[in-house]
Design an enzyme around this catalytic site. Structure first.
Site, short mmCIF file in Angstrom:
data_model
loop_
_atom_site.label_atom_id
_atom_site.label_comp_id
_atom_site.label_asym_id
_atom_site.label_seq_id
_atom_site.Cartn_x
_atom_site.Cartn_y
_atom_site.Cartn_z
N ASP A 65 2.55 80.55 -2.50
CA ASP A 65 1.26 80.17 -1.92
C ASP A 65 0.77 81.34 -1.06
OD1 ASP A 65 -0.91 78.88 -0.86
OD2 ASP A 65 0.19 77.36 0.23
N VAL A 97 -0.06 70.79 -4.70
CA VAL A 97 0.53 70.12 -5.86
C VAL A 97 1.92 69.55 -5.52
CG1 VAL A 97 -0.72 71.40 -7.62
CG2 VAL A 97 1.41 72.35 -6.70
N ASP A 117 7.32 68.66 -3.02
CA ASP A 117 7.21 67.34 -2.39
C ASP A 117 5.90 67.14 -1.65
OD1 ASP A 117 7.86 69.19 -0.26
OD2 ASP A 117 8.14 67.41 0.99
P1 5GP Z 1 4.38 80.32 0.96
O1 5GP Z 1 5.34 80.94 1.96
O2 5GP Z 1 4.22 81.13 -0.29
O3 5GP Z 1 3.08 79.96 1.59
O4 5GP Z 1 4.96 78.92 0.60
C1 5GP Z 1 6.10 78.75 -0.09
C2 5GP Z 1 6.63 77.35 0.07
O5 5GP Z 1 5.63 76.45 0.57
C3 5GP Z 1 7.02 76.81 -1.27
O6 5GP Z 1 8.34 77.13 -1.56
C4 5GP Z 1 6.82 75.32 -1.08
O7 5GP Z 1 7.94 74.75 -0.50
C5 5GP Z 1 5.67 75.23 -0.11
N1 5GP Z 1 4.39 75.04 -0.82
C6 5GP Z 1 3.41 75.94 -1.04
N2 5GP Z 1 2.39 75.40 -1.74
C7 5GP Z 1 2.74 74.12 -1.98
C8 5GP Z 1 2.11 73.03 -2.70
O8 5GP Z 1 1.02 73.12 -3.26
N3 5GP Z 1 2.80 71.86 -2.73
C9 5GP Z 1 4.01 71.70 -2.13
N4 5GP Z 1 4.58 70.52 -2.24
N5 5GP Z 1 4.63 72.70 -1.47
C10 5GP Z 1 4.01 73.90 -1.39
#
Ligand code: 5GP
Length: 177
Positions: free
Chosen positions: A100, A150, A156
């Site tokens: 994300d 999502v 989750d």
């Molecule tokens: P980032 O550090 O890239 O922002 O986020 C990574 C983590 O955030 C992912 O491993 C996941 O656990 C959580 N995450 C990011 N986007 C989503 C999403 O759309 N849905 C869910 N359930 N978790 C997300």
């Protein structure tokens, strides 16, 4: 909140993981590959991807926190569980469910590269488009999806829905007050 539109079906996920697994098998032939799954979300991807990798891989896991029950990244990454083993001199592939903001992987790459692995690469099933993030080289990527929240396939909402065999958006229930 309830489960909304299916973004990626179970069949599409299976076909993609098969492709990714075959590519990983070719790329790491003859090497002593260590897969590192990022808990909790990546446990489903890890299990299914690994069964499409035709190599004697080893497994380890890290748990990090980036989301609580909220649906927005805090930008704070905390290690809740570190690796059980040393990775110095190993070929290492980090397996993640979704990218994300990229903050989690950015942090993990920095943290793990200090431990001097022979190689350190990334695999992620989902990449969110339309999100500003630090440059991140995801060597094996599954699907690009729109920037909606999502669930399913390891992801989750408030601790639930990780067991859905597909990836779906969340939507407000009609009776939500
Ligand atoms: P980032 O550090 O890239 O922002 O986020 C990574 C983590 O955030 C992912 O491993 C996941 O656990 C959580 N995450 C990011 N986007 C989503 C999403 O759309 N849905 C869910 N359930 N978790 C997300």
């Amino acid at each position: 909140m309830k489960i909304g539109r299916v973004v990626i079906s179970a069949e599409e996920i299976d076909a993609k993981l098969r492709e990714m697994g075959e590519q990983i098998t070719r790329d790491y032939e003859g090497s002593d590959l260590l897969l590192i799954g990022i808990l909790k979300g990546a446990f489903v991807v890890m299990a299914d991807l690994a069964r499409h990798i035709d190599l004697p891989v080893e497994f380890d896991f890290m748990a990090v926190s980036s989301y609580g029950s909220a649906t927005k990244s805090s930008g704070v990454v905390r290690i809740l569980k570190d690796l059980d083993q040393e990775i110095e001199g190993r070929d290492v592939l980090i397996v993640e469910d979704i990218v994300d903001t990229g903050l989690t992987l950015h942090y993990l790459l920095k943290n793990l590269s200090v431990r001097r692995p022979k190689s350190l690469s990334l695999a992620a099933l989902l990449i969110k488009d339309g999100v500003e993030r630090p440059p991140l080289d995801v060597k094996y990527e599954g699907f690009h999806i729109p920037p909606a929240f999502v669930v399913g396939y390891g992801l989750d909402f408030d601790g639930k829905f990780r067991n859905l065999p597909y990836v779906a958006e969340m939507e407000a229930s009609d009776d939500a007050g």
